[in-house]
Write a protein that holds these residues in place. Sequence first.
Motif, short mmCIF file in Angstrom:
data_model
loop_
_atom_site.label_atom_id
_atom_site.label_comp_id
_atom_site.label_asym_id
_atom_site.label_seq_id
_atom_site.Cartn_x
_atom_site.Cartn_y
_atom_site.Cartn_z
N PHE A 1 2.44 17.48 -31.13
CA PHE A 1 1.05 17.82 -31.43
C PHE A 1 0.95 18.69 -32.68
O PHE A 1 -0.01 18.57 -33.45
CB PHE A 1 0.41 18.52 -30.23
N THR A 2 1.93 19.57 -32.86
CA THR A 2 1.94 20.37 -34.10
C THR A 2 2.09 19.48 -35.32
O THR A 2 1.40 19.66 -36.34
CB THR A 2 3.10 21.39 -34.03
N ALA A 3 2.97 18.48 -35.20
CA ALA A 3 3.17 17.57 -36.32
C ALA A 3 1.91 16.75 -36.61
O ALA A 3 1.57 16.47 -37.76
CB ALA A 3 4.34 16.64 -36.01
N VAL A 4 1.20 16.37 -35.53
CA VAL A 4 -0.05 15.61 -35.72
C VAL A 4 -1.08 16.43 -36.49
O VAL A 4 -1.75 15.92 -37.40
CB VAL A 4 -0.60 15.16 -34.35
N TYR A 5 -1.18 17.70 -36.12
CA TYR A 5 -2.15 18.56 -36.82
C TYR A 5 -1.78 18.70 -38.29
O TYR A 5 -2.65 18.64 -39.18
CB TYR A 5 -2.20 19.93 -36.14
N VAL A 6 -0.50 18.92 -38.54
CA VAL A 6 -0.05 19.06 -39.93
C VAL A 6 -0.33 17.79 -40.71
O VAL A 6 -0.77 17.82 -41.87
CB VAL A 6 1.45 19.39 -39.96
N THR A 7 -0.15 16.66 -40.07
CA THR A 7 -0.43 15.38 -40.72
C THR A 7 -1.91 15.26 -41.08
O THR A 7 -2.27 14.76 -42.14
CB THR A 7 -0.03 14.23 -39.79
N TYR A 8 -2.74 15.70 -40.17
CA TYR A 8 -4.20 15.65 -40.42
C TYR A 8 -4.55 16.45 -41.68
O TYR A 8 -5.33 16.02 -42.54
CB TYR A 8 -4.93 16.20 -39.20
N VAL A 9 -3.95 17.66 -41.80
CA VAL A 9 -4.23 18.50 -42.97
C VAL A 9 -3.72 17.82 -44.23
O VAL A 9 -4.40 17.80 -45.27
CB VAL A 9 -3.57 19.88 -42.78
N LEU A 10 -2.52 17.23 -44.13
CA LEU A 10 -1.96 16.57 -45.30
C LEU A 10 -2.79 15.38 -45.74
O LEU A 10 -2.93 15.11 -46.94
CB LEU A 10 -0.53 16.13 -45.00
N ARG A 11 -3.37 14.66 -44.82
CA ARG A 11 -4.20 13.50 -45.17
C ARG A 11 -5.46 13.94 -45.94
O ARG A 11 -5.89 13.26 -46.87
CB ARG A 11 -4.60 12.74 -43.91
N GLN B 1 -5.65 16.59 -47.85
CA GLN B 1 -5.23 16.97 -49.20
C GLN B 1 -4.91 15.72 -50.03
O GLN B 1 -5.20 15.69 -51.23
CB GLN B 1 -3.98 17.85 -49.11
N ARG B 2 -4.35 14.70 -49.38
CA ARG B 2 -4.02 13.49 -50.10
C ARG B 2 -5.25 12.79 -50.62
O ARG B 2 -5.26 12.23 -51.72
CB ARG B 2 -3.25 12.55 -49.14
N ALA B 3 -6.31 12.82 -49.86
CA ALA B 3 -7.55 12.16 -50.29
C ALA B 3 -8.12 12.81 -51.54
O ALA B 3 -8.66 12.13 -52.42
CB ALA B 3 -8.56 12.20 -49.15
#
Length: 847
Positions: A300-310, A312-314
Amino acid sequence: MSAMFRAWFWPVGGQTFWVGDVRNLKTTNIFYGLATCVALALFFFWLESSRYKNFVDTERHEAKLFAEDLSENLEHALFDFELRARGLTTAIELSGDIGQDRFSHLAERFKELNSSIMNLALVDHGIIKLVHPLEENRDLVGYNLRNDEKQWPAVAHVYQTGQVTMQGPVLLLQGKRGMLVRTPVMAYGASASQSGITKIVTVAVDADAILQDILKLNSEPNELPKRYNELSKGYQVALTTTQTGGDIVGDNGVFENDPLIVYVSMPGTELKLAVAPNAGWTTGYRVAWLTNLGLLFVVFTAVYVTYVLRRQRAEHNKVQLQLNTAIKTLPDGFVLYDSEDRLVVCNEKYKEIYKKSADALVPGTRHEDLLRAGLKVEQYAEAIGRENEWLAQRLASHKAAESTIEQKLTDGRWLRIFERKTPDGGRVGIWVDITESKRHQSELEASNASLRHALAQRDIAEKRFSNVAMLSKDWVWEADKDLRFTFFSNSIQKKTAEFLIGKTRREAYKDFPEVLESTDFKRLEEKEQAREPFRDAIYQAIGATKDDKWIRTSGDPIFDETGAFSGYRGVSSDISDVYNAMREAEAANAAKTEFLNVMSHELRTPLTVILGFNALLAKPEILPSVKALDAGIKDGSMTTENVGQQVDLIKQDIAKYAKKMEISGKHLLNLINDILDLARIDAGKLQIDLGDVALEPVIASVADQLSETARQKSLDLRVEVGAEVAVADELRLRQILINLVGNALKFTERGHVSIRTESRGDTVAILVEDSGRGIPKEKWDSIFGKFDQVDPSSTREKGGTGLGLSITRQLIELQGGAVSVESEVGVGSTFTFTLPAATSDAAKHAS
């Protein structure tokens, strides 16, 4: 997990693909969350299943190791009992026929060495004759094992095969379960096929005691005893046989608990060892809830980090598109790899450069995989034939990214590659096509190389003659217009050069007529007189050295610029070893041919006799005695008394022909035995059984066997033998004596043949002397050869293959001895062979 997240967005073909844009991010997140939950559920189910399978595999593996340890101990224990049984059998074989007291004495020595041995018995023709201990097993004496359906098949197997056989676990006659080890008792010195086995030694071992023994802790100071002891307490163990009707030793219930089974093969039986945990399989497995919760938190921690990274990527998408547009406009090939060495982007020029592998240029592909794709289609000219080496060098250069390299493609183009590291750990590179500039450089280098090669060839040509003359075993020679030798290279022996220099061949060898008459000497002179080339002329050379030599020479005439003859230049070599070996081979082949002629005659003669007399016996009506009987019966002149007499005549005819056939058959058998013995000796398969042999009884027996032959020829056969004892194979010693004494009788027409012995320190000498025709001295060595004979015509006259002395010599040498002959033509011969003298106490007592 990075691969899972990367599936949601990735730059493709210079642009970035998105599941949704920023405006639809909320809907995308809901879908993403649901997909993640399903993926997590499947993941934890898979993880727990894997842990359970690993637990089961580990448990089974541990049980297998334990079972294999047990099976190894079981094999050692049973092999120990087999060795003990063999030892008791050997003691009985040496003792011969023994009674109960002697058997109990021998058996007690073996039984007291191991408490697991219950009793021992001696079985004769299937009936128990002797037992030990006698008091506890007295009622077994006289028991007929043929009436025992369980034990008799194993006993019969020993009688039939003469091999050790094990049986069990089986219910013994004493009421206990045990293992039976049976070993055949053979006559001393005889094989199973010769002795006709009637006796068997049976050792009965307590099967329960064996199982307990193999479960005991080993005494070796290592980690195995501790683990072994712990496993022994946690497992059920049972032992049985794979054969029908076998009993079970140990825990009977183990076979109902899905046991791990190990098979142990022993002589005459196969055992099945079963192992299973006391509490059953997988009872100790526990679900790892704490570990699973920890993993869930990490995911779940990784999922949250992924959400933040997405998010920033946009925001950086627009900048990425601008960069891709700039890359496309570059005139040279451009490529970018990320920190994991995966392709991020490349322009169309790069794809055009590597058009053979363009289909593999997909973002996300590893750089190594792209190189392998190019190797597969043979894109890199420098890599063909050395693909693995080239790949390793290219990967090293790419990883360093600090130098400029050049690369040639199979389509002829040359590339200059510039690669550098990026701040985030990736690689960026520029590919420049330098085909034209490279072609000009190659042409210049080729021109320079051609010039250097021409200069090197000039130097090589100047040194070639000198190097050949120095390094070759052959020697170069030159002769002037008068055919006198003027030059020899250093390869020739100094004495030979001094002997020939300044002379023609005829002048040098004028005192050696055998040279002038040797193989090609005249042909060589004819060629030289005709000023013609000659090749591989061979002649004998004597005078220059102590040993005779054979020379092979070739030469070409030399003419000056006016065409006038000025001499010869050629090459010669010493071929003495090869030429002499060829002559020896030709002589051996001639001897072999003569031997085959003798063999053909010797084999056909007895066969002709056998077939001829067999034809008479096959049609008895053509026998004169049978014809007379038939005629008398037909004309009524045959009385009862005459019939009896005529039948006696028929019997005499049949016996006479049968005797001739028997003699020819034995002669043919002896010929074949000689050939087979020689073949076995040459193949190294003849078995020699050495032991202490008293010579007097053996020689006396041979003399008695050949006495009739001596009597028929009116020869005096003398024997003068002392108490010598030799180390020999008695069977082969008889064969040697029969060959030597038989030869002496065969080639002696009058006088005597004597056999005598002499003690010569560490050896014993046996001399066979005759007053026969004798052997020329030049034949003393050759008569022991395989095909050489003193006189092949005499061999045909007297019969035989001519192999006897060859076989005799080899048999003597195989027993550590030697043979020699002394002879005088017309006086007689003495064959002497030696054998090692025996040193045992028995031999000393006999002497």
